[in-house]
Write a protein that holds these residues in place. Structure first.
Motif, PDB file in Angstrom:
ATOM      1  N   GLY A  75       0.920  -1.261  -0.114  1.00 39.89           N
ATOM      2  CA  GLY A  75       0.053   0.035  -0.029  1.00 39.89           C
ATOM      3  C   GLY A  75       0.814   1.120  -0.025  1.00 39.89           C
ATOM      4  N   PHE A  76       0.098   2.451  -0.325  1.00 43.91           N
ATOM      5  CA  PHE A  76       0.695   3.809  -0.148  1.00 43.91           C
ATOM      6  C   PHE A  76      -0.126   4.820   0.354  1.00 43.91           C
ATOM      7  CE2 PHE A  76      -0.955   3.671  -4.573  1.00 43.91           C
ATOM      8  CZ  PHE A  76      -1.066   5.021  -4.847  1.00 43.91           C
ATOM      9  N   ALA A  77       0.472   6.049   0.515  1.00 47.62           N
ATOM     10  CA  ALA A  77      -0.404   7.232   0.884  1.00 47.62           C
ATOM     11  C   ALA A  77       0.316   8.315   0.283  1.00 47.62           C
ATOM     12  CB  ALA A  77      -0.757   7.033   2.324  1.00 47.62           C
ATOM     13  N   VAL A  78      -0.244   9.317  -0.020  1.00 50.18           N
ATOM     14  CA  VAL A  78       0.453  10.583  -0.556  1.00 50.18           C
ATOM     15  C   VAL A  78      -0.416  11.494   0.050  1.00 50.18           C
ATOM     16  CG1 VAL A  78       0.785  11.588  -2.468  1.00 50.18           C
ATOM     17  CG2 VAL A  78       0.722   9.584  -2.704  1.00 50.18           C
ATOM     18  N   PHE A  79       0.717  12.475   0.862  1.00 47.44           N
ATOM     19  CA  PHE A  79       0.145  13.549   1.513  1.00 47.44           C
ATOM     20  C   PHE A  79       0.827  14.819   1.305  1.00 47.44           C
ATOM     21  CE2 PHE A  79       1.133  16.304   5.464  1.00 47.44           C
ATOM     22  CZ  PHE A  79      -0.184  16.553   5.818  1.00 47.44           C
ATOM     23  N   GLY A  80       0.248  15.901   1.341  1.00 44.69           N
ATOM     24  CA  GLY A  80       0.851  17.275   1.355  1.00 44.69           C
ATOM     25  C   GLY A  80      -0.074  18.341   1.817  1.00 44.69           C
ATOM     26  N   PRO A  81       0.118  19.628   1.180  1.00 46.51           N
ATOM     27  CA  PRO A  81      -0.632  20.554   1.689  1.00 46.51           C
ATOM     28  C   PRO A  81      -2.118  20.712   0.902  1.00 46.51           C
ATOM     29  CG  PRO A  81       1.266  21.500   0.232  1.00 46.51           C
ATOM     30  CD  PRO A  81       1.238  20.109   0.534  1.00 46.51           C
ATOM     31  N   GLU A  82      -3.082  21.254   1.647  1.00 46.97           N
ATOM     32  CA  GLU A  82      -4.223  21.121   1.122  1.00 46.97           C
ATOM     33  C   GLU A  82      -4.396  21.942  -0.073  1.00 46.97           C
ATOM     34  OE1 GLU A  82      -8.155  23.378   2.881  1.00 46.97           O
ATOM     35  OE2 GLU A  82      -8.170  21.021   3.592  1.00 46.97           O
ATOM     36  N   ARG A  83      -4.864  21.132  -0.959  1.00 50.58           N
ATOM     37  CA  ARG A  83      -4.999  21.921  -2.412  1.00 50.58           C
ATOM     38  C   ARG A  83      -6.362  22.961  -2.366  1.00 50.58           C
ATOM     39  NH1 ARG A  83      -5.324  16.197  -5.726  1.00 50.58           N
ATOM     40  NH2 ARG A  83      -6.791  16.007  -3.944  1.00 50.58           N
ATOM     41  N   ASP A  84      -5.863  24.121  -3.123  1.00 47.37           N
ATOM     42  CA  ASP A  84      -6.805  25.366  -3.030  1.00 47.37           C
ATOM     43  C   ASP A  84      -8.072  24.932  -3.923  1.00 47.37           C
ATOM     44  OD1 ASP A  84      -5.171  26.946  -1.650  1.00 47.37           O
ATOM     45  OD2 ASP A  84      -4.036  27.870  -3.455  1.00 47.37           O
ATOM     46  N   PRO A  92       0.260  20.689 -10.317  1.00 46.49           N
ATOM     47  CA  PRO A  92       1.119  20.746  -9.149  1.00 46.49           C
ATOM     48  C   PRO A  92       0.670  21.635  -8.322  1.00 46.49           C
ATOM     49  CG  PRO A  92       2.422  21.319 -10.858  1.00 46.49           C
ATOM     50  CD  PRO A  92       1.253  20.973 -11.462  1.00 46.49           C
ATOM     51  N   GLN A  93       0.457  21.758  -6.874  1.00 44.32           N
ATOM     52  CA  GLN A  93       0.308  22.735  -5.999  1.00 44.32           C
ATOM     53  C   GLN A  93       1.605  23.139  -5.931  1.00 44.32           C
ATOM     54  OE1 GLN A  93      -2.656  23.458  -4.567  1.00 44.32           O
ATOM     55  NE2 GLN A  93      -2.057  24.961  -3.331  1.00 44.32           N
ATOM     56  N   THR A  94       1.711  24.401  -6.185  1.00 41.08           N
ATOM     57  CA  THR A  94       3.133  25.036  -6.165  1.00 41.08           C
ATOM     58  C   THR A  94       3.529  25.708  -4.928  1.00 41.08           C
ATOM     59  OG1 THR A  94       2.513  27.173  -7.085  1.00 41.08           O
ATOM     60  CG2 THR A  94       3.336  25.369  -8.764  1.00 41.08           C
ATOM     61  N   GLU A  95       2.622  26.425  -4.176  1.00 41.19           N
ATOM     62  CA  GLU A  95       2.774  27.024  -3.018  1.00 41.19           C
ATOM     63  C   GLU A  95       1.753  26.462  -1.875  1.00 41.19           C
ATOM     64  OE1 GLU A  95       4.650  29.614  -2.321  1.00 41.19           O
ATOM     65  OE2 GLU A  95       5.565  29.476  -4.262  1.00 41.19           O
ATOM     66  N   PRO A  96       2.506  26.149  -0.522  1.00 41.52           N
ATOM     67  CA  PRO A  96       1.683  25.744   0.214  1.00 41.52           C
ATOM     68  C   PRO A  96       0.523  26.745   0.768  1.00 41.52           C
ATOM     69  CG  PRO A  96       3.792  25.565   0.837  1.00 41.52           C
ATOM     70  CD  PRO A  96       3.726  26.137  -0.437  1.00 41.52           C
ATOM     71  N   PRO A  97      -0.579  26.459   1.278  1.00 43.05           N
ATOM     72  CA  PRO A  97      -1.610  27.334   1.532  1.00 43.05           C
ATOM     73  C   PRO A  97      -1.193  27.748   2.820  1.00 43.05           C
ATOM     74  CG  PRO A  97      -2.694  24.964   1.656  1.00 43.05           C
ATOM     75  CD  PRO A  97      -1.273  24.806   1.039  1.00 43.05           C
ATOM     76  N   GLU A  98      -1.665  28.983   3.448  1.00 44.25           N
ATOM     77  CA  GLU A  98      -1.148  29.447   4.563  1.00 44.25           C
ATOM     78  C   GLU A  98      -2.045  29.008   5.689  1.00 44.25           C
ATOM     79  OE1 GLU A  98      -0.405  33.584   4.208  1.00 44.25           O
ATOM     80  OE2 GLU A  98       0.715  33.333   2.197  1.00 44.25           O
ATOM     81  N   HIS A  99      -3.143  28.460   5.487  1.00 42.54           N
ATOM     82  CA  HIS A  99      -4.210  28.048   6.418  1.00 42.54           C
ATOM     83  C   HIS A  99      -4.012  26.879   7.269  1.00 42.54           C
ATOM     84  CE1 HIS A  99      -5.286  25.118   3.541  1.00 42.54           C
ATOM     85  NE2 HIS A  99      -5.715  26.091   2.704  1.00 42.54           N
ATOM     86  N   GLY A 100      -2.772  26.252   7.191  1.00 43.09           N
ATOM     87  CA  GLY A 100      -2.278  25.265   8.200  1.00 43.09           C
ATOM     88  C   GLY A 100      -3.025  23.837   7.854  1.00 43.09           C
ATOM     89  N   ARG A 101      -3.551  23.626   6.791  1.00 42.13           N
ATOM     90  CA  ARG A 101      -4.310  22.394   6.246  1.00 42.13           C
ATOM     91  C   ARG A 101      -3.487  21.371   5.605  1.00 42.13           C
ATOM     92  NH1 ARG A 101     -10.212  25.531   5.399  1.00 42.13           N
ATOM     93  NH2 ARG A 101     -10.384  25.782   7.571  1.00 42.13           N
ATOM     94  N   GLY A 102      -3.501  20.169   6.004  1.00 42.20           N
ATOM     95  CA  GLY A 102      -2.956  19.230   4.912  1.00 42.20           C
ATOM     96  C   GLY A 102      -3.840  18.629   4.299  1.00 42.20           C
ATOM     97  N   GLU A 103      -3.509  17.649   3.482  1.00 33.54           N
ATOM     98  CA  GLU A 103      -4.342  16.948   2.602  1.00 33.54           C
ATOM     99  C   GLU A 103      -3.913  15.443   2.297  1.00 33.54           C
ATOM    100  OE1 GLU A 103      -7.108  16.930  -1.735  1.00 33.54           O
ATOM    101  OE2 GLU A 103      -6.185  18.751  -1.062  1.00 33.54           O
ATOM    102  N   LEU A 104      -4.829  14.612   2.637  1.00 38.90           N
ATOM    103  CA  LEU A 104      -4.570  13.139   1.871  1.00 38.90           C
ATOM    104  C   LEU A 104      -4.814  13.139   0.608  1.00 38.90           C
ATOM    105  CD1 LEU A 104      -3.555  10.123   2.670  1.00 38.90           C
ATOM    106  CD2 LEU A 104      -5.832   9.710   3.505  1.00 38.90           C
ATOM    107  N   TYR A 105      -4.085  13.203  -0.405  1.00 40.74           N
ATOM    108  CA  TYR A 105      -4.233  12.954  -1.590  1.00 40.74           C
ATOM    109  C   TYR A 105      -4.784  11.507  -2.034  1.00 40.74           C
ATOM    110  CZ  TYR A 105      -1.484  17.308  -1.566  1.00 40.74           C
ATOM    111  OH  TYR A 105      -0.936  18.597  -1.445  1.00 40.74           O
TER     112      TYR A 105
END
Length: 183
Positions: A75-84, A92-105
């Motif tokens: 298995g695998f999981a992909v995580f990063g900043p929440e997409r706008d 690609p999401q080039t800039e991490p959002p400033e709201h402190g939210r992550g996203e499980l893609y």
């Protein structure tokens, strides 16, 4: 299915098995949920090979894999900043959002390893990444009709946000957003 599951950061060499895991899971989960032609195109062996090569050539930051004794990657999981809101699949999401939210893609576990703890271990790994990167919460999108996945997320403490959207690239299918606090 055998042995204990270990979670670790993905390496470039994990690209091909990750692509095969995604395709194998899609073949079991998505018939009847996404258009048959889309499913065939995205799980075709040539497409899977190309995806594996692409994954190997790109950053594996935020990608965790589950290894089971005797079975390799399961298995695998992909995580990063929440997409706008304006995010489009494949961009690609080039800039991490400033709201402190992550996203499980994405999170996928081979069907033969469902209900073994591999999925929960991957999700716990993602939540650990989120905490380590000072995210306040983690969101995810799931197909509205994917009852099994929705139950998995709800058991893990995710709650519906009331947001929904239509996946144009998958035939206009509705997805819903879940969110939970980190920690």
């Amino acid at each position: 299915m055998s042995g204990m599951v270990r979670i670790r950061p993905a390496r470039a060499s994990d690209g091909p098995p990750i692509a095969r895991i995604r395709a194998a899971t899609w073949r079991v989960v998505y018939p009847g949920l996404i258009p048959e032609q889309t499913l065939a195109e995205r799980t075709d062996p040539v497409a899977v090979e190309r995806e594996g090569e692409w994954r190997s050539a790109h950053s594996m930051d935020g990608v965790l894999v589950a290894e089971a004794d005797g079975d390799g990657l399961v298995g695998f999981a992909v995580f990063g900043p929440e997409r706008d809101e304006g995010y489009q699949l494949g961009q690609p999401q080039t800039e991490p959002p400033e709201h402190g939210r992550g996203e499980l893609y994405a999170i996928y576990v081979l069907p033969g390893h469902w209900a073994t703890g591999a999925g929960r271990a991957l999700l716990d790994g993602v939540l650990g990444l989120a905490a380590g990167q000072d995210y306040n919460d983690v969101s995810l999108w799931v197909l509205e009709a994917n009852a099994r996945a929705r139950r998995f997320y709800e058991i893990a403490g995710f709650r519906l946000t009331g947001e929904s959207g239509v996946l144009g690239g998958l035939g206009g299918i509705t997805q819903v957003r879940y969110r939970r606090l980190v920690g």
